[in-house]
Design a protein around this motif. Structure first.
Motif, PDB file in Angstrom:
ATOM      1  N   GLY A  92       5.656  -2.407 -11.900  1.00 51.69           N
ATOM      2  CA  GLY A  92       5.293  -1.180 -11.205  1.00 51.69           C
ATOM      3  C   GLY A  92       6.272  -0.798 -10.115  1.00 51.69           C
ATOM      4  N   SER A  93       5.816   0.108  -9.281  1.00 48.70           N
ATOM      5  CA  SER A  93       6.634   0.494  -8.139  1.00 48.70           C
ATOM      6  C   SER A  93       5.852   0.177  -6.871  1.00 48.70           C
ATOM      7  N   ALA A  94       6.574   0.092  -5.767  1.00 49.25           N
ATOM      8  CA  ALA A  94       5.923  -0.223  -4.496  1.00 49.25           C
ATOM      9  C   ALA A  94       6.693   0.435  -3.362  1.00 49.25           C
ATOM     10  N   GLY A  95       5.989   0.667  -2.275  1.00 44.22           N
ATOM     11  CA  GLY A  95       6.607   1.190  -1.058  1.00 44.22           C
ATOM     12  C   GLY A  95       6.903   0.028  -0.124  1.00 44.22           C
ATOM     13  N   ALA A  96       8.153  -0.068   0.332  1.00 43.77           N
ATOM     14  CA  ALA A  96       8.553  -1.211   1.165  1.00 43.77           C
ATOM     15  C   ALA A  96       8.065  -1.061   2.591  1.00 43.77           C
ATOM     16  N   THR A 161      -5.710   2.860  -1.240  1.00 47.14           N
ATOM     17  CA  THR A 161      -5.312   4.250  -0.997  1.00 47.14           C
ATOM     18  C   THR A 161      -3.802   4.413  -1.110  1.00 47.14           C
ATOM     19  N   PHE A 162      -3.413   5.495  -1.742  1.00 42.46           N
ATOM     20  CA  PHE A 162      -2.005   5.906  -1.707  1.00 42.46           C
ATOM     21  C   PHE A 162      -1.828   6.858  -0.527  1.00 42.46           C
ATOM     22  N   TYR A 163      -2.812   7.756  -0.365  1.00 42.72           N
ATOM     23  CA  TYR A 163      -2.814   8.693   0.766  1.00 42.72           C
ATOM     24  C   TYR A 163      -3.839   8.227   1.775  1.00 42.72           C
ATOM     25  N   ALA A 179       5.652  -5.221   0.787  1.00 46.88           N
ATOM     26  CA  ALA A 179       5.555  -3.894   0.175  1.00 46.88           C
ATOM     27  C   ALA A 179       4.111  -3.588  -0.206  1.00 46.88           C
ATOM     28  N   ILE A 180       3.838  -2.300  -0.411  1.00 46.42           N
ATOM     29  CA  ILE A 180       2.490  -1.849  -0.769  1.00 46.42           C
ATOM     30  C   ILE A 180       2.472  -1.276  -2.180  1.00 46.42           C
ATOM     31  N   GLU A 181       1.533  -1.764  -2.975  1.00 47.60           N
ATOM     32  CA  GLU A 181       1.273  -1.162  -4.291  1.00 47.60           C
ATOM     33  C   GLU A 181      -0.248  -1.099  -4.425  1.00 47.60           C
ATOM     34  N   MET A 182      -0.787  -0.994  -5.628  1.00 41.33           N
ATOM     35  CA  MET A 182      -2.226  -0.728  -5.714  1.00 41.33           C
ATOM     36  C   MET A 182      -2.998  -1.557  -6.746  1.00 41.33           C
ATOM     37  N   GLU A 183      -2.379  -2.579  -7.335  1.00 38.46           N
ATOM     38  CA  GLU A 183      -3.047  -3.270  -8.447  1.00 38.46           C
ATOM     39  C   GLU A 183      -3.021  -4.801  -8.417  1.00 38.46           C
ATOM     40  N   ILE A 204      11.148  -1.267  -5.635  1.00 36.09           N
ATOM     41  CA  ILE A 204      10.901  -0.462  -4.438  1.00 36.09           C
ATOM     42  C   ILE A 204      11.344   0.973  -4.728  1.00 36.09           C
ATOM     43  N   SER A 205      10.347   1.873  -4.741  1.00 38.97           N
ATOM     44  CA  SER A 205      10.630   3.279  -5.061  1.00 38.97           C
ATOM     45  C   SER A 205      10.772   4.117  -3.796  1.00 38.97           C
ATOM     46  N   ASP A 206      10.178   3.632  -2.707  1.00 33.20           N
ATOM     47  CA  ASP A 206      10.291   4.350  -1.447  1.00 33.20           C
ATOM     48  C   ASP A 206      10.133   3.362  -0.302  1.00 33.20           C
ATOM     49  N   HIS A 207      10.714   3.717   0.837  1.00 33.19           N
ATOM     50  CA  HIS A 207      10.642   2.822   1.993  1.00 33.19           C
ATOM     51  C   HIS A 207       9.798   3.478   3.065  1.00 33.19           C
ATOM     52  N   LEU A 208       8.659   2.841   3.369  1.00 25.43           N
ATOM     53  CA  LEU A 208       7.702   3.479   4.273  1.00 25.43           C
ATOM     54  C   LEU A 208       8.157   3.428   5.730  1.00 25.43           C
ATOM     55  N   LEU A 209       9.127   2.566   6.055  1.00 26.84           N
ATOM     56  CA  LEU A 209       9.622   2.513   7.432  1.00 26.84           C
ATOM     57  C   LEU A 209      10.813   3.442   7.639  1.00 26.84           C
TER      58      LEU A 209
HETATM   59  N1  HPA Z   1       1.567   2.958  -1.571  1.00 23.94           N
HETATM   60  C1  HPA Z   1       0.938   2.502  -2.655  1.00 23.94           C
HETATM   61  N2  HPA Z   1       1.538   2.373  -3.821  1.00 23.94           N
HETATM   62  C2  HPA Z   1       2.831   2.728  -3.930  1.00 23.94           C
HETATM   63  C3  HPA Z   1       3.528   3.212  -2.839  1.00 23.94           C
HETATM   64  C4  HPA Z   1       2.861   3.319  -1.603  1.00 23.94           C
HETATM   65  O1  HPA Z   1       3.426   3.764  -0.599  1.00 23.94           O
HETATM   66  N3  HPA Z   1       4.797   3.489  -3.260  1.00 23.94           N
HETATM   67  C5  HPA Z   1       4.847   3.173  -4.568  1.00 23.94           C
HETATM   68  N4  HPA Z   1       3.661   2.712  -4.981  1.00 23.94           N
END
Ligand code: HPA
Length: 234
Positions: A92-96, A161-163, A179-183, A204-209
């Motif tokens: 999957g993808s995750a936000g760092a 939550t994503f949002y 990192a944050i993902e959802m599963e 890592i698809s996006d960096h939250l910091l």
């Molecule tokens: N939060 C949850 N799941 C994600 C994120 C995130 O910011 N980025 C990619 N998957």
């Protein structure tokens, strides 16, 4: 419960012992069409496509998990408990939320913290630590080293939550969560309960910091690396 299950229409033996799980059903189709040979569609209930085929001569399956712990909870439960699947590798993808990570890096979820109530179903007087299969993790690390990939191994957060209304990054980041993902936490808990193996590999698809994000071409390329890695482990 008998098979087919409420969510999977496949027959007994349709799945290989190892199933790769992207979140997105179209991604499962893409993997089957571009990486596997002789791929057969074994599930399409709710458009959650599952395929079984061969990668370098080895039988392997790929099926989507959908998004979030409730969704991967259903599919991984049915695969582990009713279809005899032994290993599930989430891709999957995750936000760092770790400053040393960059977009495109891989994170192997050694453990998965969560803000979900999923684990409460077990009625534990305490906290359960959902962890990856050491065997799968070890293979992922050795394969990533051979492939020369940038990766980190550690704790991730499976968020409901994503949002979110508040940004959970900072507090988890203080505790070393990468990192944050959802599963992952739901998948790991189901694997533990069934006595099976699971691993979550995230790009890592996006960096939250830092706000850094992958563009679509970079997403595709890094996805390709993660796929090769996951298929090699499988
Ligand atoms: N939060 C949850 N799941 C994600 C994120 C995130 O910011 N980025 C990619 N998957």
């Amino acid at each position: 419960m008998a098979i087919p299950t409420p969510h999977i229409s496949a027959k007994k033996g349709d799945f290989a012992p190892t199933v790769l799980m992207p979140g997105d059903p179209l991604r499962a189709k893409y993997i089957a069409e571009n990486y596997l040979t002789d791929a057969v569609l074994v599930n399409n209930v709710r458009g959650v496509q599952g395929y079984t085929g061969y990668y370098k001569g080895k039988r392997v399956s790929v099926m989507a998990s959908g998004m979030g712990i409730p969704s991967i909870g259903i599919y991984s439960y049915e695969l582990f408990n009713f279809y005899g699947v032994e290993n599930i590798i989430r891709i999957g993808s995750a936000g760092a939320i770790n400053p040393d990570l960059k977009v495109r890096d891989l994170v192997f979820g050694q453990g998965a913290c969560t803000n979900s109530n999923y684990i409460n179903q077990f009625g534990i007087q305490g906290t359960f630590a959902p962890i990856a299969s050491y065997q799968l993790l070890e293979k992922a690390v050795s394969t990533a080293k051979e492939m020369g990939l940038r990766y980190k191994v550690g704790n991730i957060l499976s968020s409901d939550t994503f949002y979110g209304d508040t940004q959970p990054g900072t507090v988890w980041s203080k505790l070393g969560v990468l990192a944050i993902e959802m599963e992952a936490a739901g998948l790991y808990a189901n694997a533990a309960r069934a006595g099976k193996n699971a691993l979550c590999i995230c790009t890592i698809s996006d960096h939250l910091l830092t706000g850094e994000e992958l563009d679509s071409e970079q997403r595709q390329n890094s996805f390709h690396q993660m796929m090769e890695l996951a298929l090699t482990i499988a």
